[in-house]
Write a protein that holds these residues in place. Structure first.
Motif, PDB file in Angstrom:
ATOM      1  N   TRP A   1     -25.436 -13.404  -3.734  1.00 21.79           N
ATOM      2  CA  TRP A   1     -24.042 -12.981  -3.658  1.00 21.79           C
ATOM      3  C   TRP A   1     -23.341 -13.886  -2.649  1.00 21.79           C
ATOM      4  CZ3 TRP A   1     -24.242  -6.855  -3.163  1.00 21.79           C
ATOM      5  CH2 TRP A   1     -24.751  -6.335  -4.363  1.00 21.79           C
ATOM      6  N   ARG A   2     -22.301 -14.585  -3.094  1.00 24.33           N
ATOM      7  CA  ARG A   2     -21.592 -15.525  -2.221  1.00 24.33           C
ATOM      8  C   ARG A   2     -20.329 -14.882  -1.656  1.00 24.33           C
ATOM      9  NH1 ARG A   2     -23.631 -18.818  -7.031  1.00 24.33           N
ATOM     10  NH2 ARG A   2     -22.817 -16.868  -7.865  1.00 24.33           N
ATOM     11  N   PHE A   3     -20.115 -15.089  -0.363  1.00 24.12           N
ATOM     12  CA  PHE A   3     -19.006 -14.453   0.354  1.00 24.12           C
ATOM     13  C   PHE A   3     -18.263 -15.552   1.119  1.00 24.12           C
ATOM     14  CE2 PHE A   3     -18.013 -10.127   2.502  1.00 24.12           C
ATOM     15  CZ  PHE A   3     -16.681 -10.493   2.695  1.00 24.12           C
ATOM     16  N   ALA A   4     -17.044 -15.868   0.695  1.00 22.92           N
ATOM     17  CA  ALA A   4     -16.227 -16.902   1.335  1.00 22.92           C
ATOM     18  C   ALA A   4     -15.195 -16.266   2.246  1.00 22.92           C
ATOM     19  CB  ALA A   4     -15.529 -17.765   0.277  1.00 22.92           C
TER      20      ALA A   4
ATOM     21  N   THR B   1      -9.325 -24.630   0.503  1.00 22.62           N
ATOM     22  CA  THR B   1      -8.340 -23.813   1.192  1.00 22.62           C
ATOM     23  C   THR B   1      -8.471 -22.344   0.798  1.00 22.62           C
ATOM     24  OG1 THR B   1      -6.691 -24.042  -0.568  1.00 22.62           O
ATOM     25  CG2 THR B   1      -6.740 -25.774   1.122  1.00 22.62           C
ATOM     26  N   SER B   2      -7.716 -21.491   1.471  1.00 19.52           N
ATOM     27  CA  SER B   2      -7.735 -20.061   1.142  1.00 19.52           C
ATOM     28  C   SER B   2      -7.316 -19.837  -0.304  1.00 19.52           C
ATOM     29  CB  SER B   2      -6.797 -19.309   2.084  1.00 19.52           C
ATOM     30  OG  SER B   2      -7.230 -19.408   3.422  1.00 19.52           O
ATOM     31  N   THR B   3      -6.293 -20.553  -0.752  1.00 20.15           N
ATOM     32  CA  THR B   3      -5.831 -20.411  -2.132  1.00 20.15           C
ATOM     33  C   THR B   3      -6.919 -20.827  -3.111  1.00 20.15           C
ATOM     34  OG1 THR B   3      -3.519 -20.788  -1.517  1.00 20.15           O
ATOM     35  CG2 THR B   3      -4.111 -21.184  -3.814  1.00 20.15           C
ATOM     36  N   GLN B   4      -7.609 -21.910  -2.813  1.00 16.54           N
ATOM     37  CA  GLN B   4      -8.676 -22.382  -3.695  1.00 16.54           C
ATOM     38  C   GLN B   4      -9.842 -21.391  -3.737  1.00 16.54           C
ATOM     39  OE1 GLN B   4      -9.259 -26.188  -1.885  1.00 16.54           O
ATOM     40  NE2 GLN B   4      -7.549 -27.137  -2.982  1.00 16.54           N
ATOM     41  N   MET B   5     -10.150 -20.778  -2.595  1.00 14.32           N
ATOM     42  CA  MET B   5     -11.226 -19.785  -2.585  1.00 14.32           C
ATOM     43  C   MET B   5     -10.833 -18.567  -3.423  1.00 14.32           C
ATOM     44  SD  MET B   5     -12.900 -19.855   1.237  1.00 14.32           S
ATOM     45  CE  MET B   5     -11.359 -19.589   2.113  1.00 14.32           C
ATOM     46  N   THR B   6      -9.553 -18.203  -3.365  1.00 18.64           N
ATOM     47  CA  THR B   6      -9.081 -17.068  -4.153  1.00 18.64           C
ATOM     48  C   THR B   6      -9.194 -17.372  -5.642  1.00 18.64           C
ATOM     49  OG1 THR B   6      -7.535 -16.492  -2.382  1.00 18.64           O
ATOM     50  CG2 THR B   6      -7.146 -15.507  -4.525  1.00 18.64           C
ATOM     51  N   GLU B   7      -8.884 -18.602  -6.022  1.00 22.55           N
ATOM     52  CA  GLU B   7      -9.017 -19.000  -7.420  1.00 22.55           C
ATOM     53  C   GLU B   7     -10.480 -18.978  -7.861  1.00 22.55           C
ATOM     54  OE1 GLU B   7      -7.116 -22.779  -7.184  1.00 22.55           O
ATOM     55  OE2 GLU B   7      -5.121 -21.982  -7.635  1.00 22.55           O
ATOM     56  N   GLN B   8     -11.372 -19.388  -6.965  1.00 23.19           N
ATOM     57  CA  GLN B   8     -12.800 -19.363  -7.284  1.00 23.19           C
ATOM     58  C   GLN B   8     -13.307 -17.930  -7.442  1.00 23.19           C
ATOM     59  OE1 GLN B   8     -14.898 -21.998  -4.427  1.00 23.19           O
ATOM     60  NE2 GLN B   8     -12.932 -23.065  -4.274  1.00 23.19           N
ATOM     61  N   LEU B   9     -12.751 -17.020  -6.636  1.00 28.09           N
ATOM     62  CA  LEU B   9     -13.099 -15.609  -6.787  1.00 28.09           C
ATOM     63  C   LEU B   9     -12.677 -15.121  -8.161  1.00 28.09           C
ATOM     64  CD1 LEU B   9     -14.169 -13.002  -5.360  1.00 28.09           C
ATOM     65  CD2 LEU B   9     -11.790 -12.537  -4.742  1.00 28.09           C
TER      66      LEU B   9
ATOM     67  N   PHE C   1     -17.532 -12.596  -3.536  1.00 29.02           N
ATOM     68  CA  PHE C   1     -16.728 -11.901  -2.529  1.00 29.02           C
ATOM     69  C   PHE C   1     -15.890 -12.928  -1.764  1.00 29.02           C
ATOM     70  CE2 PHE C   1     -20.655  -9.535  -3.109  1.00 29.02           C
ATOM     71  CZ  PHE C   1     -20.223  -8.228  -3.281  1.00 29.02           C
ATOM     72  N   ALA C   2     -14.733 -12.486  -1.287  1.00 28.18           N
ATOM     73  CA  ALA C   2     -13.893 -13.378  -0.482  1.00 28.18           C
ATOM     74  C   ALA C   2     -12.926 -12.568   0.361  1.00 28.18           C
ATOM     75  CB  ALA C   2     -13.103 -14.348  -1.367  1.00 28.18           C
ATOM     76  N   MET C   3     -12.557 -13.145   1.494  1.00 27.40           N
ATOM     77  CA  MET C   3     -11.448 -12.612   2.278  1.00 27.40           C
ATOM     78  C   MET C   3     -10.159 -13.184   1.690  1.00 27.40           C
ATOM     79  SD  MET C   3     -12.571 -10.603   4.581  1.00 27.40           S
ATOM     80  CE  MET C   3     -14.008 -10.228   5.592  1.00 27.40           C
TER      81      MET C   3
END
Length: 370
Positions: A28-31, A71-79, A86-88
């Protein structure tokens, strides 16, 4: 990040319940949106520890600090794509996807008391309402929690909107924050988080705003002279999961996630309170060691009470380089509050179809928590 690059990342990381080997643990990956040593990092590491222990090693949680996944936006897209489970997702970055979350960026909406905010943000009604908005984007909202009071680091003391005239302050890329600081008379300047220190050092901006732990971690205090605690806002973030992943888990694994998140609510509040005290001590000591002056403006009653007699003597009472001024008066705070009122209308105009309902839910949750 281009969509094809994100799809490539999905292919390289796998999705859902990836395995390290044929019989290895599920991964489980958590960014997170912050660096190691931050509040979000402490949250993710405790999530990792509890899940791995409760699963008996059947689940391997991998935490990604800010940077490696973009970036935060890119991590959100990956989520959203399932490249991570998981991501903040803080309102400053997720607001472009769910504009209603920008209500948490408004000033003078949350309580000045972080304990009140903790209770308010854990409101089941509030969480359920926001989860419906997250669901429409393919995410499962797990929690909303405060990371501490937002603090201005500046080159001079600021006690009233007039003091902001001519001041270039770095903010996250959000129309709400841009309008908020422009309304105070400052020149709001959006910059990536990684560029803030150099921008302050080179005079491209004069000030920035973040919780104390971030100010210490990123060493913003090295290139500014004052820490102002105006009590206008608290940094709020959300923890989310890919919804398809979450709903595809067994009942016992969903319960494991839910129980862990519920337990983390109290844990992370205590941790962030300790962070604020410990990191402020570090800042004062570092400025003193460098022979540099530091000004603090705010209510430091709890901070001073947390110091040992030896720490208080060394860091405060016998520190000629430290200046502590009283917190903003009710009149000074009201001047900022009045200036920020117009920004609420900006939010209502741009915050999506449920903007007003979500703002009223937040206000009601705060009132009930008080």
């Amino acid at each position: 990040m281009k969509r094809w690059l994100l799809l490539l990342l999905v292919a390289s990381l796998g999705c859902g319940e990836a395995r390290t080997g044929g019989d290895g643990p599920r991964v489980w990956r958590f960014a997170i949106e912050e660096s190691e040593g931050s509040v979000q990092h402490a949250y993710a590491l405790e999530f990792e520890r509890r899940v791995e222990r409760a699963s008996g090693g059947e689940i391997d949680v991998v935490v990604y600090p800010y940077g490696p996944l973009g970036t935060s936006t890119q991590m959100t897209e990956q989520l959203n794509l399932g490249a991570i489970e998981f991501a903040m997702a803080s309102p400053g970055s997720i607001g472009k996807f769910i504009p209603e979350t920008q209500a948490f960026l408004l000033h003078f909406v949350l309580s000045h008391d972080d304990a009140v905010n903790q209770r308010a943000l854990a409101s089941p009604e509030l969480l359920a309402a926001f989860d419906k908005l997250y669901a429409a984007k393919g995410w499962k909202l797990l929690s909303i929690f405060p990371e501490g009071e937002m603090v201005w680091t500046t080159q001079k003391e600021i006690r009233r909107p007039d003091d902001f005239r001519g001041v270039k302050i770095r903010v996250m890329t959000s129309p709400i924050l841009l309008h908020a600081y422009n309304a105070y008379g400052a020149s709001a300047t959006p910059l990536p988080y990684s560029e803030v220190y150099s921008a302050l050092q080179l005079g491209m901006v004069d000030a920035q705003v973040n919780p104390v732990f971030a100010i210490e971690r990123q060493k913003f205090y090295e290139v500014t002279d004052w820490l102002i605690f105006p009590g206008h806002a608290h940094f709020v973030t959300t923890a989310a999961a890919n919804r398809e992943f979450y709903e595809g888990q067994t009942e016992s694994d969903r319960r494991l996630i839910d129980d862990t998140i519920a337990a983390l609510n109290g844990y992370i509040f205590d941790r962030q309170v300790a962070f604020q005290t410990d990191r402020l001590k570090t800042i004062i000591a570092a400025k003193k060691a460098r022979g540099a002056r530091l000004g603090l403006c705010g209510d430091f009653t709890n901070f001073l009470a947390a110091l040992t007699p030896e720490e208080r003597a060394e860091l405060v009472d016998c520190n000629e380089l430290l200046t502590i001024t009283p917190p903003l008066t009710s009149g000074e705070r009201q001047a900022f509050a009045s200036a920020s009122e117009a920004v609420q209308q900006t939010y209502l105009d741009t915050g999506g179809p449920d903007a007003e309902r979500m703002l009223r839910l937040i206000e009601a949750a705060v009132t009930e928590a008080e």
